[in-house]
Each structure stands twice: as structure tokens, then as C-alpha cells.
Design a protein around this motif. Sequence first.
Motif, short mmCIF file in Angstrom:
data_model
loop_
_atom_site.label_atom_id
_atom_site.label_comp_id
_atom_site.label_asym_id
_atom_site.label_seq_id
_atom_site.Cartn_x
_atom_site.Cartn_y
_atom_site.Cartn_z
N PRO A 282 11.98 9.42 7.85
CA PRO A 282 10.86 8.63 7.83
C PRO A 282 11.15 7.52 6.89
O PRO A 282 10.40 6.74 6.86
CB PRO A 282 9.55 9.51 7.61
N ASN B 73 13.21 9.86 -0.39
CA ASN B 73 13.84 8.85 0.15
C ASN B 73 12.96 7.46 -0.19
O ASN B 73 12.10 7.33 0.89
CB ASN B 73 14.49 8.81 1.56
N GLU C 276 3.76 -1.37 4.15
CA GLU C 276 3.52 0.02 3.58
C GLU C 276 4.80 0.85 4.14
O GLU C 276 5.59 0.23 5.06
CB GLU C 276 2.30 0.90 3.88
N HIS D 234 5.77 6.62 6.52
CA HIS D 234 5.24 8.19 6.34
C HIS D 234 4.15 8.31 5.66
O HIS D 234 3.56 7.23 5.00
CB HIS D 234 6.67 8.81 5.65
N GLY D 235 4.00 9.82 5.41
CA GLY D 235 2.59 9.83 4.53
C GLY D 235 2.82 10.09 3.03
O GLY D 235 4.00 9.77 2.55
N THR D 236 2.19 11.00 2.38
CA THR D 236 2.27 11.12 1.14
C THR D 236 3.48 12.26 0.63
O THR D 236 3.50 12.50 -0.75
CB THR D 236 0.85 11.65 0.26
N VAL D 237 4.20 12.79 1.73
CA VAL D 237 5.14 13.62 1.51
C VAL D 237 4.60 14.93 0.55
O VAL D 237 5.21 15.24 -0.59
CB VAL D 237 6.53 13.03 0.72
N LYS E 196 0.98 -1.27 -0.01
CA LYS E 196 0.13 0.07 0.13
C LYS E 196 0.82 1.20 -0.13
O LYS E 196 1.74 1.37 0.68
CB LYS E 196 -0.98 0.25 1.14
N PRO F 149 1.16 5.48 0.65
CA PRO F 149 0.32 6.22 1.67
C PRO F 149 -0.83 6.94 0.85
O PRO F 149 -0.75 7.21 -0.29
CB PRO F 149 1.51 7.35 1.80
N THR F 150 -1.86 7.30 1.85
CA THR F 150 -3.05 7.74 1.12
C THR F 150 -3.57 9.12 1.85
O THR F 150 -3.20 9.38 3.10
CB THR F 150 -4.15 6.59 1.54
N ASP G 191 4.62 17.96 1.09
CA ASP G 191 5.28 19.28 0.76
C ASP G 191 6.31 19.20 -0.50
O ASP G 191 6.36 19.92 -1.22
CB ASP G 191 6.35 19.43 2.01
N MET G 192 6.67 18.04 -0.83
CA MET G 192 7.71 17.60 -1.88
C MET G 192 6.76 17.73 -3.18
O MET G 192 7.16 18.17 -4.08
CB MET G 192 8.08 16.48 -1.87
N ASN H 250 -7.17 3.45 6.21
CA ASN H 250 -6.27 2.51 6.91
C ASN H 250 -7.13 2.03 8.23
O ASN H 250 -6.94 0.74 8.55
CB ASN H 250 -5.11 3.34 7.55
P1 NAD Z 1 4.61 12.96 5.67
O1 NAD Z 1 5.18 11.73 6.33
O2 NAD Z 1 4.46 12.86 4.54
O3 NAD Z 1 6.01 14.14 5.74
C1 NAD Z 1 6.47 14.60 6.82
C2 NAD Z 1 7.82 15.30 6.76
O4 NAD Z 1 8.87 14.42 6.59
C3 NAD Z 1 7.74 16.34 5.49
O5 NAD Z 1 8.76 17.20 5.67
C4 NAD Z 1 8.50 15.35 4.42
O6 NAD Z 1 8.98 15.90 3.45
C5 NAD Z 1 9.37 14.43 5.40
N1 NAD Z 1 9.41 12.88 4.54
C6 NAD Z 1 8.47 12.04 4.84
N2 NAD Z 1 8.70 10.92 4.08
C7 NAD Z 1 9.84 11.09 3.58
C8 NAD Z 1 10.91 10.42 2.56
N3 NAD Z 1 10.48 9.26 2.30
N4 NAD Z 1 11.83 11.26 2.20
C9 NAD Z 1 12.32 12.50 2.56
N5 NAD Z 1 11.23 13.05 3.36
C10 NAD Z 1 10.13 12.53 3.76
O7 NAD Z 1 3.55 13.49 6.57
P2 NAD Z 1 2.60 14.72 6.50
O8 NAD Z 1 3.17 15.95 5.54
O9 NAD Z 1 2.15 14.91 7.94
O10 NAD Z 1 1.21 13.99 5.60
C11 NAD Z 1 0.98 14.22 4.31
C12 NAD Z 1 -0.16 13.53 3.91
O11 NAD Z 1 0.04 12.21 4.20
C13 NAD Z 1 -1.58 14.01 4.74
O12 NAD Z 1 -2.34 13.98 3.74
C14 NAD Z 1 -1.82 12.67 5.78
O13 NAD Z 1 -3.01 12.47 6.02
C15 NAD Z 1 -1.19 11.66 5.02
N6 NAD Z 1 -0.84 10.36 5.86
C16 NAD Z 1 -1.06 9.15 5.24
C17 NAD Z 1 -0.40 8.11 5.91
C18 NAD Z 1 -0.55 6.58 5.44
O14 NAD Z 1 -1.47 6.49 4.44
N7 NAD Z 1 -0.27 5.55 5.95
C19 NAD Z 1 0.44 8.30 6.92
C20 NAD Z 1 0.64 9.47 7.46
C21 NAD Z 1 0.16 10.70 6.76
#
Ligand code: NAD
Length: 400
Positions: A287, A330, A308, A311-314, A69, A71-72, A316-317, A93
Motif C-alpha cells: 500500500p 514504507n 494523502e 493506506h490507513g494508519t498502519v 492529510k 491517515p485518520t 498493526d505496526m 474523509n
Molecule cells: P492499513 O492500510 O493501515 O494497513 C493494512 C495492512 O497493510 C497492514 O498490515 C499494514 O501493516 C500494511 N501497510 C499499510 N501501509 C503500509 C506501508 N506504508 N508500509 C508497509 N506496510 C503497510 O489498514 P487497516 O489496518 O485496515 O486500518 C488501520 C486504521 O486506519 C483504521 O483505524 C482505519 O479506519 C484507518 N484508515 C484510514 C484511512 C484514511 O484516513 N484515509 C484509510 C484506510 C484506513
Amino acid sequence: MVSPEMVYIRGEEMTTYCMDLILDKWIYPHVDTSKWEFFDLSCKSRDETDDQVLRDAVKAGKRVGSIFKEPTVTPSAEQRKSMGLKKALPSPNGAMRRGWNGITISRDTIHIEGLKLGFEKPVLFERHAVGGEYGAGYDTVGSGVLNTIFTAENGKTIVVDSRQLDNKSNAVVTYHNPLDNVEDMAHIFFQRCLEAEVTPYVVTKKTVFKWQEPFWLKFKEVFDEHYRAEFLGRGLILKTGGELQHLISDAATMQIIRWTGGGFGMAAHNYDGDMLTDEIAQIHRSPGFITSNLIGKNDDGSLIKEFEASHGTVADMWHAHLEGKETSLNPLGLVEALIGAMQHSVALHKGPHELHDFANKIRRCMHLAFTNGLGTRDLAGPEGLTTEKFVDAIAELLND
Ligand code: NAD
């Protein structure tokens, strides 16, 4: 190589963009994925199908037993408006954890030989997959009497709690912690700790939150009956006085920062597990260096495994990417999940073994890139590769 059946759940934003590159450049050139079942759990697709796609994905996951899966997004009120969604969509989830009788979400640190990340030795985490604040019922009420009454199946009632509310406005909440699968969770946790040779700790706030005592007691019972002797024999509980140790959750938040040597495992309730694993991800540099696997149980007792990234859908990137800026995602956590799902499919179907080996090769190539200074910027700094260049570098290594 023909892959056996597997469920592939597509998500949203940067992680879906990156996984599409990876499928195109690492997987499709080497693997016949015609038996994979794809489900699009983007908000748009869920909205258009009135969430039938989520129900179908849960059903397929239950049948197939091996799921990857992405991230959603669970849309906020603003996102619902901006995406023009018909109604508020709940977290997918939660539906999966319930649909697959989720026991635990296992989150582990990823390690690359020869590279110093946050923790030296592995850190394992077991987060209870159900219960707690996530499934809470709530309302905002005025002053009055609040009664919590349990009605048993035979109609007998118990007053769980009764309290006078004096404030003009009160947020009131009801939640519960299901305990039936804690025994399974404990077995999974202790077996994983033995395999990784780490010291187990159970984390709760049971000193104050008295309702958390049964969770700890179940772990202790399973440990003492089935595992204590082996942990003792292997010297893994010497520093805890030869017993399973309980840690108060606030103490655990501090120890996670201090115990950078790693070599420990923690098991916790759902919400504590969510918080503590994010802290572990930060100490471990990114993450992207943490895995996240949901283990559930089918009606016949066989295990359903969903893999999975933690982390989330990243997002900001993703926004930077849409503005034409460079990004550096990453993908290790995402790809560890894909490797896990492919290898679990191979295990369920007893082959093909060359797919198991190919998945290991993907891991080796990613690690090789990181140790040769071709990592992403969360580890390598500004000199690191962009999302696209990292994918291309591994694609080349895979062709060798
Ligand atoms: P995020 O984990 O996507 O990002 C948090 C921070 O960590 C950001 O600054 C991001 O750039 C950095 N980061 C995360 N993963 C990275 C990677 N692989 N490489 C480099 N940098 C990384 O969390 P968020 O911004 O709070 O959430 C974004 C979206 O994701 C939201 O819509 C949230 O609901 C969703 N989300 C989904 C899941 C899931 O489906 N399991 C889990 C968490 C958040």
C-alpha cells in the motif's frame, strides 16, 4: 526556502509518528513552514473540540486549495469506549469530500526506475468521491410494505420503488449516486490517461445494477466528443477496438491480477473504487506504493487538491512500536502526498520554484535508497531498513 500556505492535517498512530520524524529530519531543516496551517484530526482532538477542528480544517482547505492529510482513525464502538470519547465520530474523509465538492479520488501506482514492483507501467484509478453506500440511510424493520418516495422541489412525488417485505427482520437501505460532477470526473480521468499514455476503461456493474447506466453514458459522451480522436491518434485504444471500453466490475477484479504489464486506467463508482484500488495496492507490492489525491471544486471553479496516502494508519505496526518492537513503514505514499501538496502550493502561488525542485529531490533520494537496497521491508524483505533508519538514510542524502 519559504513555503507558501498549505493545510497540513495530522492524523493518528504509526503514520503520524513516521510523518513527525520526516518533518523533523527532512522538512524543517530545509523549509520555512510558518505559513502552513496545522489541524489535529486525532480522535482525542476531535472529541475535545466537539469536531470544531474538522469544520475548521474543511474551511481552511477550501480557502487555501492545497492540503496534505495523514491517515485518520474513524473510531469503532470499541475504540470509542477505550479512548473515552463523548460520542461516535463520523469519518472525517466524508466531511472533506462533501466540504470540498469532491469529484474524484485519483489513485496511481508509484514506480521506481530500475526496480520491479507489481505493475510494469503505470496504473491510474479514478474513484467517484461521492455517493453510493457510504452515505446510505438504513434501518432494520419487520415485515410490511417498504415504499421509496421521491418528492421534487415543486412538491410532485414519484414512487421510486414499492415492495412487500415478508421476513421478520430486514435490513433496508437507501442511497443515491449524484451525477452532476461525473462530467468533470470524466475530463480529469481522460486527461490523466492521455498524459500517462494508458488505455482507459470505465468499470461498473450496470448489467445488473441498472441505475449505474448514466455514469457510464456520461463517460462515453465526454470521451466521444472530446477525447476519442486523440486516443485513436496516439494508438491508446487499439486493443479496445478504437472505442472506450466498459468493464463489468467482477471482470475488472480478474483483469487487475492478469494485466501486470500495467498501462491502463480505470474509473469507477465510490465503493467499487475503494475495493479495486486495494487490490491494485496488493498487486503492486505494498500500500506504500500507491498515491491517493482528492480533487474538488471551489465556488469560483478553481480546483481544491488534497493529497494523502491510500493506506490507513498502519495500526498493526503502531501496536508493535508501542511494544518496543522494530517496524518498517514504507513512507513513499505518504511522502508522494506531501510532495504533491507542496508542489501544488508552489503552483498556486507561482513559486518559489526551488521548493518544487526540493520536493523532487526528496523523491529522487527515496528512489535512490530503494534501488540501492536501502528500502523498507515490504520490498526489501527482512534485510530492509526500519522506519527510523529509512528516515535517517534519506535525511543524510538530502544534506548532500
Ligand atoms: P492499513 O492500510 O493501515 O494497513 C493494512 C495492512 O497493510 C497492514 O498490515 C499494514 O501493516 C500494511 N501497510 C499499510 N501501509 C503500509 C506501508 N506504508 N508500509 C508497509 N506496510 C503497510 O489498514 P487497516 O489496518 O485496515 O486500518 C488501520 C486504521 O486506519 C483504521 O483505524 C482505519 O479506519 C484507518 N484508515 C484510514 C484511512 C484514511 O484516513 N484515509 C484509510 C484506510 C484506513
